[in-house]
Scaffold this active site. Sequence first.
Site, PDB file in Angstrom:
ATOM      1  N   ARG A 181       0.832  -1.214   0.000  1.00 18.47           N
ATOM      2  CA  ARG A 181       0.000   0.000   0.000  1.00 18.47           C
ATOM      3  C   ARG A 181       0.864   1.260   0.000  1.00 18.47           C
ATOM      4  O   ARG A 181       0.491   2.273  -0.593  1.00 18.47           O
ATOM      5  CB  ARG A 181      -0.970  -0.034   1.186  1.00 18.47           C
ATOM      6  N   HIS A 204      -7.440  -0.003  -6.588  1.00 14.91           N
ATOM      7  CA  HIS A 204      -6.759  -1.279  -6.300  1.00 14.91           C
ATOM      8  C   HIS A 204      -6.066  -1.241  -4.933  1.00 14.91           C
ATOM      9  O   HIS A 204      -5.954  -0.204  -4.318  1.00 14.91           O
ATOM     10  CB  HIS A 204      -5.803  -1.684  -7.437  1.00 14.91           C
ATOM     11  N   GLU A 205      -5.657  -2.411  -4.462  1.00 17.28           N
ATOM     12  CA  GLU A 205      -5.049  -2.555  -3.124  1.00 17.28           C
ATOM     13  C   GLU A 205      -5.966  -2.036  -2.022  1.00 17.28           C
ATOM     14  O   GLU A 205      -5.502  -1.439  -1.053  1.00 17.28           O
ATOM     15  CB  GLU A 205      -3.698  -1.826  -3.058  1.00 17.28           C
ATOM     16  N   GLY A 206      -7.274  -2.252  -2.174  1.00 16.93           N
ATOM     17  CA  GLY A 206      -8.229  -1.771  -1.174  1.00 16.93           C
ATOM     18  C   GLY A 206      -8.706  -0.383  -1.554  1.00 16.93           C
ATOM     19  O   GLY A 206      -7.917   0.573  -1.544  1.00 16.93           O
TER      20      GLY A 206
END
Length: 602
Positions: free
Chosen positions: A301, A444-446
């Site tokens: 992140r 993306h990535e949460g």
Amino acid sequence: MTTAPRPNPLLSDRDVDFQLYEVLDATSLCALPAFAEHSRDTFTLLLDSTRRFAREVLYPTYRDMDAQPPSFRDGRVHVHPLMRELYPRLVELGLLTATRPPDVGGQQLPLTVHAVSTAYLMAANLSVYAWLGLTLGAAHLLEVFGTPEVKATFMEPMYRGEWTGTMALTEPQAGSSLADVRTRATPAPDGTWRIQGSKIFISGADQDFNENVVHLTLARIEGAEGGTRGISLFAVPSRRPEGGTLVDNDVRVAGVIHKIGWKGIPSLALNYGESGDCHGWLVGPPGRGLACMFQMMNEARIMVGMNGVATATVAYHEAVAYARERPQGRPTGVRDATRPQTPIIEHADVRRMLLRQKAIVEGGLSLLLAASYQADLAGHGQDEATRQRAGLLVDLLTPVAKSFPAERGFEANALAVQVHGGYGYSSEYLPEAWLRDQKLNSIHEGTTGIQGLDLLGRKVVAGGGAALQSFAEEVGTTVARARAAGVTPEWGEALEQALAETTTVVTELGARGMSGEVELMLRHSADFLELFSVLAVAWRWLAQAAAAKEALERGDPDADFYEGKLAAAQYWFAVELPRVPLLARLCRTGEDSYARMRPEWF
Ligand SMILES: Cc1cc2nc3c(=O)[nH]c(=O)nc-3n(C[C@H](O)[C@H](O)[C@H](O)COP(=O)(O)OP(=O)(O)OC[C@H]3O[C@@H](n4cnc5c(N)ncnc54)[C@H](O)[C@@H]3O)c2cc1C
């Protein structure tokens, strides 16, 4: 018609040095045993080679790769032909293993230096870097959780740059909610697993520039419990080693997603085991797949956050250069049309747009580096207490470091388009391409929504308030430094006031959560994320103001640079920090406009 891009510094070397050595003390990391081999000289060596490659090799390829996305023919993906040349050269820079220990071929470089080096590559051509970033993430997972056999078979070729890697989590019904993953794994007599299922949006899942792709795949072992605890992690290659050669492993590309950005790397739908012959190798304990992934999540992140900063920064530099050159109109009050036109940077509103971009991108970079510095301490600090405290801090800062550059970076990218006027809306100029690229970082990535829930529901209350307490101590140290440096005292006072307000919000919302009112606690998680972002970036602007003031006091000749820093800090304290009370009120009162809105009212 396309024209060659104008030269662009991508990131300012001056600012990077300032952030590393004047705001932070990055060389202090070299006192830790893990980084003892390093010095400012080794940092500079890596930074210089990366910058040169980014500016001279990567950046000139960006426009063409944006215009020519990968194609899908005969069941295979064909990427831009330049990738054959670019990937090995990227690997040669040493960034795949730079932060890894020597036993896997690495140099044990601090993440702080690695992260900012990669920012140059991301700013130059983010999707070329993405191939390397994904491979690094996949290989790192195997390094930490793989058996010796799995490491030798899959990790080593990835670290050598011979194969690439992916993160294969998402399925059509399981995006934000990974608990709903359905891909199945059944044990085979040879100790491997047979994988069957479908994934979607998997970036870099096929290519034709080297010989193999390894998919770090989430799947549910047959009979495992439902929810996140039943999910395991597998290494699933596109081609598996067998009898001294590579054979097809029954991983099929089912389709290519036509995206608005990140055109240099394909995102694909994959089918595993259509013919029942897809072999997977278990990574980590059964049922701990998500836990393994999450252990690496902070770093991933932080890299997405760095991408947000990089994509907004390259556009900011483009906008400044354009505003200096573009003549239009005359200064306010001048009516004489025979007077030459003035460059648009002379107009107050254009300077407002540029200063807002500067405040976002340099505040964002400072936040990312502060988070990376804590990640280095969390991994390699001198004692357990330091590592634990830094771990809590990096956990707390990560949702903000991921989402602030994505959300505010998108705004900064839109401002870069705006500064270009009508030309910004044309694809002959690059700002529109960076705007398209930036949007992915909030997804993306949460997604940002998930980051807000993570921050308020978990991170800010972690360790019984210890994380927030450590953050408050960091803020206190910065306020003291700013005061000693002679920075406007009102800024430090305003920051302390905003921090106190935030602590009250957390205490009140935490109590609601404890008493079972979870919906009410989390209702304004997006506003809380915004509040905490504004606060954290104000902390970073105060740190930059302190370093700038110290430099001016000692008579540093680079006064323009430092005055620019003080002006951007002033902007953040005048325009952004005063939003904290409003955001705090929304969180505390549980303002219910959208909570009571019914689906049929839309
Ligand atoms: C270009 C691209 C590349 C990608 N690369 C990869 C990759 O390499 N590997 C991989 O595994 N995945 C990848 N993804 C997938 C990405 O991670 C998902 O798209 C993302 O996690 C969101 O999932 P979703 O698309 O199903 O959206 P959803 O989960 O359906 O979300 C839709 C909206 O609802 C909101 N929402 C959902 N649940 C909640 C909740 N509980 N509370 C509040 N709001 C909620 C979200 O914030 C979002 O705004 C990629 C996606 C794209 C577009």
